[in-house]
Design a protein around this motif. Structure first.
Motif, short mmCIF file in Angstrom:
data_model
loop_
_atom_site.label_atom_id
_atom_site.label_comp_id
_atom_site.label_asym_id
_atom_site.label_seq_id
_atom_site.Cartn_x
_atom_site.Cartn_y
_atom_site.Cartn_z
N ARG A 8 0.83 -1.21 0.00
CA ARG A 8 0.00 0.00 0.00
C ARG A 8 0.86 1.26 0.00
N ASN A 9 1.91 1.27 0.84
CA ASN A 9 2.78 2.44 0.92
C ASN A 9 3.54 2.67 -0.39
N LEU A 10 4.00 1.57 -0.99
CA LEU A 10 4.67 1.70 -2.29
C LEU A 10 3.72 2.23 -3.35
N ARG A 11 2.50 1.72 -3.34
CA ARG A 11 1.49 2.17 -4.32
C ARG A 11 1.22 3.67 -4.16
N LYS A 12 1.01 4.10 -2.93
CA LYS A 12 0.71 5.51 -2.68
C LYS A 12 1.89 6.41 -3.03
N SER A 13 3.10 5.94 -2.76
CA SER A 13 4.28 6.74 -3.06
C SER A 13 4.45 6.96 -4.55
N ARG A 14 3.83 6.10 -5.35
CA ARG A 14 3.90 6.22 -6.81
C ARG A 14 2.66 6.88 -7.39
N GLY A 15 1.78 7.35 -6.52
CA GLY A 15 0.58 8.05 -6.97
C GLY A 15 -0.43 7.15 -7.65
N MET A 16 -0.40 5.87 -7.34
CA MET A 16 -1.31 4.91 -7.95
C MET A 16 -2.54 4.72 -7.08
N THR A 17 -3.67 4.54 -7.71
CA THR A 17 -4.89 4.19 -7.00
C THR A 17 -4.99 2.66 -6.90
N VAL A 18 -5.91 2.20 -6.05
CA VAL A 18 -6.13 0.77 -5.95
C VAL A 18 -6.58 0.21 -7.29
N THR A 19 -7.41 0.97 -7.98
CA THR A 19 -7.90 0.55 -9.29
C THR A 19 -6.77 0.39 -10.29
N GLN A 20 -5.86 1.36 -10.30
CA GLN A 20 -4.73 1.31 -11.23
C GLN A 20 -3.82 0.12 -10.95
N LEU A 21 -3.57 -0.16 -9.67
CA LEU A 21 -2.74 -1.31 -9.34
C LEU A 21 -3.44 -2.60 -9.73
N ALA A 22 -4.73 -2.68 -9.49
CA ALA A 22 -5.50 -3.88 -9.85
C ALA A 22 -5.43 -4.12 -11.35
N GLU A 23 -5.57 -3.07 -12.13
CA GLU A 23 -5.49 -3.20 -13.59
C GLU A 23 -4.09 -3.62 -14.03
N ALA A 24 -3.06 -3.07 -13.36
CA ALA A 24 -1.68 -3.37 -13.75
C ALA A 24 -1.32 -4.83 -13.51
N ILE A 25 -1.94 -5.44 -12.50
CA ILE A 25 -1.61 -6.83 -12.19
C ILE A 25 -2.70 -7.79 -12.66
#
Length: 229
Positions: A8-25
């Motif tokens: 979660r911290n890595l995601r937020k530090s990169r300005g990614m939303t939960v939706t964006q991370l879900a799509e990326a993986i």
């Protein structure tokens, strides 16, 4: 810190939303949410690789503390963190051992995750040590530099709780946790840093009750595993 919080911290530090991370993986929001809140405990090798790639870090970096830099990939062809029978599990502990002047520790060390290796591969690294006797922790400080460098991961035989010969140990002394070389000299234990900038010191017979050996270092991993015993 557990792996979900780290992600979660890595995601937020990169300005990614939960939706964006879900799509990326190639997953859904619910899975990512459960992962980040710690409700999902098991991860496949492929899922970890996708998450690491999406966050532009190594797989190893998903397991380390926030104040540590990336230490390089664990060999993902021999890594699995999902359930399985023909695997060798190594627990990853939420603690850092100091290869410096020591760091204060608590009484309880939390297991934040487990890495499971192919049995044959694990045997080549850990020998005949039974599963459950090897744990993985981070190293801070540079006093063992040249042998164990800052931010290396060390594999510790946690069944060694007494001094059983010269070697590198993880030990608590008077409330501080160290990773140092111990050497028996007459009636004392010499505490030796491989970095010559640090002076050796001794634990006398009278001070032995303040010494608690947590394990013996059998290897370390920056980008590849190095054996020490």
């Amino acid at each position: 810190m557990n792996i979900g919080t780290r992600i979660r911290n890595l995601r937020k530090s990169r300005g990614m939303t939960v939706t964006q991370l879900a799509e990326a993986i190639d997953s859904d929001i619910g899975n990512v949410s459960r992962l980040e809140t710690g409700k999902q405990k098991a991860f496949t090798e492929q899922a970890l690789a996708r998450i690491a790639k999406a966050l532009s870090v190594s797989v190893t970096d998903l397991f380390i503390s926030e104040d540590l830099v990336d230490t390089g990939y664990i060999n993902s062809t021999n890594l699995s963190v999902t359930g399985g029978k023909n695997v060798y599990r190594v627990d990853v502990l939420d603690v850092s051992a100091s290869a410096g002047d020591g760091c204060v520790t608590g009484e309880v060390v939390e297991i934040v995750s487990s890495i499971e290796y192919d049995v044959d591969y694990a045997k080549s690294i850990f020998g005949a040590r039974p599963q459950g006797t090897v744990t993985l922790i981070n190293v801070r400080g540079d006093s063992m530099e040249g042998t164990i460098n800052p931010n290396d991961l060390i594999f510790v035989d946690n069944k060694v709780n007494i001094f059983d010969g010269d070697g590198i140990y993880v030990f608590d002394f008077n409330g501080d946790l160290f990773v140092k070389r111990l050497q028996k000299v007459k009636f004392e234990l010499r505490v030796i840093s491989d970095n010559k900038a640090y002076e050796p010191w001794s634990i006398t017979q009278e001070e032995l009750d303040m010494l608690h050996i947590e394990g013996k270092v059998i290897g370390s991993q920056p980008q590849q595993i190095r054996r020490h015993g």
